[in-house]
Design an enzyme around this catalytic site. Structure first.
Site, PDB file in Angstrom:
ATOM      1  N   GLU A  51       0.729  -1.214   0.004  1.00  0.00           N
ATOM      2  CA  GLU A  51      -0.110   0.013  -0.015  1.00  0.00           C
ATOM      3  C   GLU A  51       0.756   1.205   0.023  1.00  0.00           C
ATOM      4  O   GLU A  51       1.908   1.044   0.490  1.00  0.00           O
ATOM      5  CB  GLU A  51      -0.728  -0.076   1.247  1.00  0.00           C
ATOM      6  CG  GLU A  51      -1.944   1.078   1.403  1.00  0.00           C
ATOM      7  CD  GLU A  51      -2.979   1.133   2.273  1.00  0.00           C
ATOM      8  OE1 GLU A  51      -2.747   0.017   2.976  1.00  0.00           O
ATOM      9  OE2 GLU A  51      -3.902   1.887   2.310  1.00  0.00           O
ATOM     10  N   ASN A 198     -12.556  -1.086  -1.258  1.00  0.00           N
ATOM     11  CA  ASN A 198     -11.754  -1.893  -0.320  1.00  0.00           C
ATOM     12  C   ASN A 198     -12.563  -1.352   1.109  1.00  0.00           C
ATOM     13  O   ASN A 198     -12.837  -0.275   1.291  1.00  0.00           O
ATOM     14  CB  ASN A 198     -10.270  -1.272   0.093  1.00  0.00           C
ATOM     15  CG  ASN A 198      -9.433  -1.615   1.375  1.00  0.00           C
ATOM     16  OD1 ASN A 198      -9.450  -2.900   1.359  1.00  0.00           O
ATOM     17  ND2 ASN A 198      -9.441  -0.857   2.202  1.00  0.00           N
ATOM     18  N   GLU A 199     -12.725  -2.224   2.094  1.00  0.00           N
ATOM     19  CA  GLU A 199     -13.254  -2.010   3.260  1.00  0.00           C
ATOM     20  C   GLU A 199     -14.638  -0.665   3.318  1.00  0.00           C
ATOM     21  O   GLU A 199     -14.477   0.131   3.787  1.00  0.00           O
ATOM     22  CB  GLU A 199     -12.321  -1.474   4.402  1.00  0.00           C
ATOM     23  CG  GLU A 199     -11.411  -2.596   4.700  1.00  0.00           C
ATOM     24  CD  GLU A 199     -10.432  -2.502   5.932  1.00  0.00           C
ATOM     25  OE1 GLU A 199     -10.583  -1.395   6.550  1.00  0.00           O
ATOM     26  OE2 GLU A 199      -9.944  -3.432   6.329  1.00  0.00           O
ATOM     27  N   TYR A 263      -7.132  -9.019  11.356  1.00  0.00           N
ATOM     28  CA  TYR A 263      -5.866  -8.744  12.040  1.00  0.00           C
ATOM     29  C   TYR A 263      -5.606  -9.358  13.275  1.00  0.00           C
ATOM     30  O   TYR A 263      -6.741  -9.648  14.290  1.00  0.00           O
ATOM     31  CB  TYR A 263      -5.524  -7.161  12.110  1.00  0.00           C
ATOM     32  CG  TYR A 263      -5.462  -6.737  10.610  1.00  0.00           C
ATOM     33  CD1 TYR A 263      -4.053  -6.922  10.172  1.00  0.00           C
ATOM     34  CD2 TYR A 263      -6.247  -5.992  10.010  1.00  0.00           C
ATOM     35  CE1 TYR A 263      -3.572  -6.142   9.056  1.00  0.00           C
ATOM     36  CE2 TYR A 263      -6.022  -5.540   8.901  1.00  0.00           C
ATOM     37  CZ  TYR A 263      -4.591  -5.567   8.449  1.00  0.00           C
ATOM     38  OH  TYR A 263      -4.290  -5.058   7.113  1.00  0.00           O
ATOM     39  N   GLU A 318      -6.486  -9.026   3.699  1.00  0.00           N
ATOM     40  CA  GLU A 318      -5.449  -8.425   4.777  1.00  0.00           C
ATOM     41  C   GLU A 318      -5.642  -9.253   6.067  1.00  0.00           C
ATOM     42  O   GLU A 318      -6.650  -9.752   6.402  1.00  0.00           O
ATOM     43  CB  GLU A 318      -6.198  -7.111   4.918  1.00  0.00           C
ATOM     44  CG  GLU A 318      -5.784  -6.156   4.028  1.00  0.00           C
ATOM     45  CD  GLU A 318      -6.249  -4.811   4.308  1.00  0.00           C
ATOM     46  OE1 GLU A 318      -6.095  -4.234   5.526  1.00  0.00           O
ATOM     47  OE2 GLU A 318      -6.567  -4.025   3.213  1.00  0.00           O
ATOM     48  N   GLN A 367       1.848  -5.965   5.802  1.00  0.00           N
ATOM     49  CA  GLN A 367       2.047  -5.897   4.376  1.00  0.00           C
ATOM     50  C   GLN A 367       3.571  -6.291   4.025  1.00  0.00           C
ATOM     51  O   GLN A 367       4.175  -6.672   5.171  1.00  0.00           O
ATOM     52  CB  GLN A 367       1.859  -4.356   4.082  1.00  0.00           C
ATOM     53  CG  GLN A 367       0.239  -3.900   4.338  1.00  0.00           C
ATOM     54  CD  GLN A 367       0.044  -2.484   3.782  1.00  0.00           C
ATOM     55  OE1 GLN A 367       0.884  -1.943   3.065  1.00  0.00           O
ATOM     56  NE2 GLN A 367      -1.197  -1.902   4.046  1.00  0.00           N
TER      57      GLN A 367
HETATM   58  O1  AHR Z   1      -3.251  -2.568   6.182  1.00  0.00           O
HETATM   59  C1  AHR Z   1      -3.554  -1.293   6.933  1.00  0.00           C
HETATM   60  C2  AHR Z   1      -5.075  -1.071   6.709  1.00  0.00           C
HETATM   61  O2  AHR Z   1      -5.761  -2.016   7.519  1.00  0.00           O
HETATM   62  C3  AHR Z   1      -5.397  -1.133   5.357  1.00  0.00           C
HETATM   63  O3  AHR Z   1      -5.223   0.023   4.430  1.00  0.00           O
HETATM   64  C4  AHR Z   1      -7.159  -1.106   5.571  1.00  0.00           C
HETATM   65  O4  AHR Z   1      -7.672  -1.821   4.413  1.00  0.00           O
HETATM   66  C5  AHR Z   1      -6.954  -1.862   6.929  1.00  0.00           C
HETATM   67  O5  AHR Z   1      -7.917  -1.199   7.678  1.00  0.00           O
END
Ligand code: AHR
Length: 514
Positions: A51, A198-199, A263, A318, A367
């Site tokens: 990103e 995205n999101e 995450y 992600e 990432q």
């Molecule tokens: O990976 C960091 C961020 O986490 C990304 O930009 C977003 O899609 C997510 O909330």
């Protein structure tokens, strides 16, 4: 009483025969169903994410054509070599949250004519657009990887995204392909993977799923061309309503994948440091990481209802560990160190993806360079490979291999009043007939004695490598970049059709059976 005496006698026996370390060990049994090979593990499960965030692109991948750091068209040669060694199958770009703020036409044409804009999402820094569409797609060619472009459905327009598809993919004559040729690229790149936002539930526009369904259908209609794999912006963690609404509202012939983001951290509002964390923080992180199994199972069950033929892939685009930024670094840059804890997240998550590969078709670790659970960290001319890099490298044997189902009975890793399964495993057979088993012991202090029964296949030899280290927060530094690295593993023995493994605390082994 008798049982207690027996245990005492056994303990004394083990102690006096020098096997007292077994007292500290736990026992796991696994059955490898080589007699029931399953489908193919898509190599795209091993994808990455880059990103425009912090030092991922600028001062990470891209140092510019005039840099003294050896580069090809501005991209660091050492990063290219390291990622090629991982066989990275796909790379997602330009975001993330940045994607819904990105206007691709800013990043084409002569670099000195490109506008500078503000990266309002990440750190409020100036984005000079010197790394744009051509730079990214040509870098993918150098890496031998498939690009995955995330389209802007937040602040962009339908026309803008439709034009981007034409610009990169259209072979014939059109205003967009003419512009591409004028900018130096005769042949189209033929990009297959496209994210439709995205999101969308958050940074991508704060939409409701019902509203996004309408937006998706509109944008996807005008993303024209053959062979496009369109990915809908998916659920945040356990938002099952999001998945259900999309599956119900988007015709199956309009969507190839649906995303999921998850995450791992001790707690969202108390992430804690990336190094120097407590056992409690380690345990809680692993708890969120292992939750991936439940999330995939539940999202899959919803998808199965509307798509029993499994035409639509679950795209976990992600995932990874998210901790506090390193002291003194920009909080908007999400730069964190990477330890054996991250290796545990990677090993267990990749096992989960392999075991769910009937539905999980693509995944992207967040990432790739200098951001969150990065496989590569850079500091000026220096570069290091993180423990997560080594896990990805050890696991690459599973890419496109045939899944071998496993049945696992593992002991628990107990912390306080809570517990987690100590051992995670997945197995596959590759095109050359070699079987690979990846096994992780997340227990912080106990060895695992693992016995693997193999049904339906006879093996004559076992070899392998292990990633292990004395401390759970051990990591590589620019001064000592090879402190954590895989070594030959001699702790596995094949005897009487069974495989016996002694796996140290928080370690990962990948074994090859012939
Ligand atoms: O990976 C960091 C961020 O986490 C990304 O930009 C977003 O899609 C997510 O909330």
């Amino acid at each position: 009483m008798f049982k207690r005496n027996l245990i005492q006698t056994l303990s004394l026996f083990l102690f006096f025969t020098g096997n007292y370390q077994l007292l500290m060990a736990q026992q796991t049994t696994i059955t490898l169903r080589a007699d029931k090979p399953s489908g193919q593990i898509s190599k795209h499960i091993y994808g990455h994410f880059a990103e425009h965030l912090g030092r991922c692109i600028y001062d990470g991948f891209y140092v510019g054509e005039n840099s003294s750091i050896p580069n090809t068209a501005g991209v660091r040669n050492d990063i290219i070599a390291a990622l090629k060694n991982l066989n990275i199958p796909n790379l997602r770009w330009p975001g993330g949250c940045f994607a819904d703020r990105y206007h691709w036409k800013d990043g084409i044409g002569p670099k000195d004519k490109r506008p500078s804009v503000v990266n309002t999402m990440w750190g409020g820094v100036t984005e000079d657009n010197s790394f744009g569409t051509h730079d990214f797609l040509n870098m993918c060619k150098l890496l031998g990887t498939e690009p995955y472009l995330a389209g802007n459905t937040g602040s962009g327009t339908v026309q803008e995204l439709s034009d981007w598809v034409q610009y990169v993919n259209f072979e014939g004559k059109s205003p967009m392909s003419d512009l591409r040729v004028k900018n130096g690229q005769e042949k189209p790149w033929d990009v297959k993977f496209w994210g439709v936002g995205n999101e969308a539930w958050g940074c991508g526009g704060n939409m409701t799923p019902e509203y996004y369904v309408g937006e998706y259908r509109k944008y996807a209609t005008f993303m024209e061309g053959h062979n496009l794999f369109k990915i809908a912006s998916g659920a945040n963690v356990d938002d099952y309503h999001w998945t259900e609404t999309l599956m119900k509202g988007i015709p199956l012939n309009m969507m190839n994948g649906i995303a999921l983001h998850h995450y791992s951290f001790p707690a969202w509002d108390k992430k804690g440091p990336a190094t120097g964390f407590t056992e409690q923080q380690y345990f809680e992180t692993m708890k969120t990481a292992l939750r991936m199994d439940e999330l995939i199972t539940k999202h899959t069950a919803i998808m199965d209802k509307y798509d029993p033929g499994k035409k639509v892939g679950l795209v976990v685009d992600e995932w990874g560990g998210w901790f506090d930024v390193e002291t003194g670094t920009n909080p908007g840059f999400l730069y964190q160190q990477n330890t054996m804890r991250d290796a545990m997240i990677a090993g267990t998550t990749l096992n989960i993806f392999n075991n769910h590969s009937d539905r999980v078709k693509i995944a992207n670790l967040a990432q790739c360079v200098n951001v969150l659970q990065a496989v590569i960290l850079t500091n000026k001319e220096k570069m290091l490979l993180s423990p997560t890099y080594h896990v990805m490298e050890m696991y690459k044997v599973h890419q496109n291999a045939t899944l071998i189902p496993v049945e696992v009975k593992t002991d628990d890793y107990i912390f306080g009043n809570d517990k987690l399964p100590s051992v995670s495993v997945s197995a596959s057979k590759d095109a050359m007939g070699l079987t690979h088993v990846s096994v992780v012991n997340i227990n912080k202090s106990k060895d695992e004695m693992i016995e693997i029964d193999i049904t339906g296949q006879q093996y004559n030899s076992v070899s392998g490598r292990i990633l292990t280290s004395p401390g759970i927060d051990d990591h590589n530094t620019f001064e000592n970049p090879a402190y954590v690295k895989p070594v030959v593993f001699n702790g596995a023995v094949l005897k009487g059709g069974k495989l016996k493994i002694k796996l140290p605390p928080f370690s990962i082994a990948v074994l090859e059976l012939k």
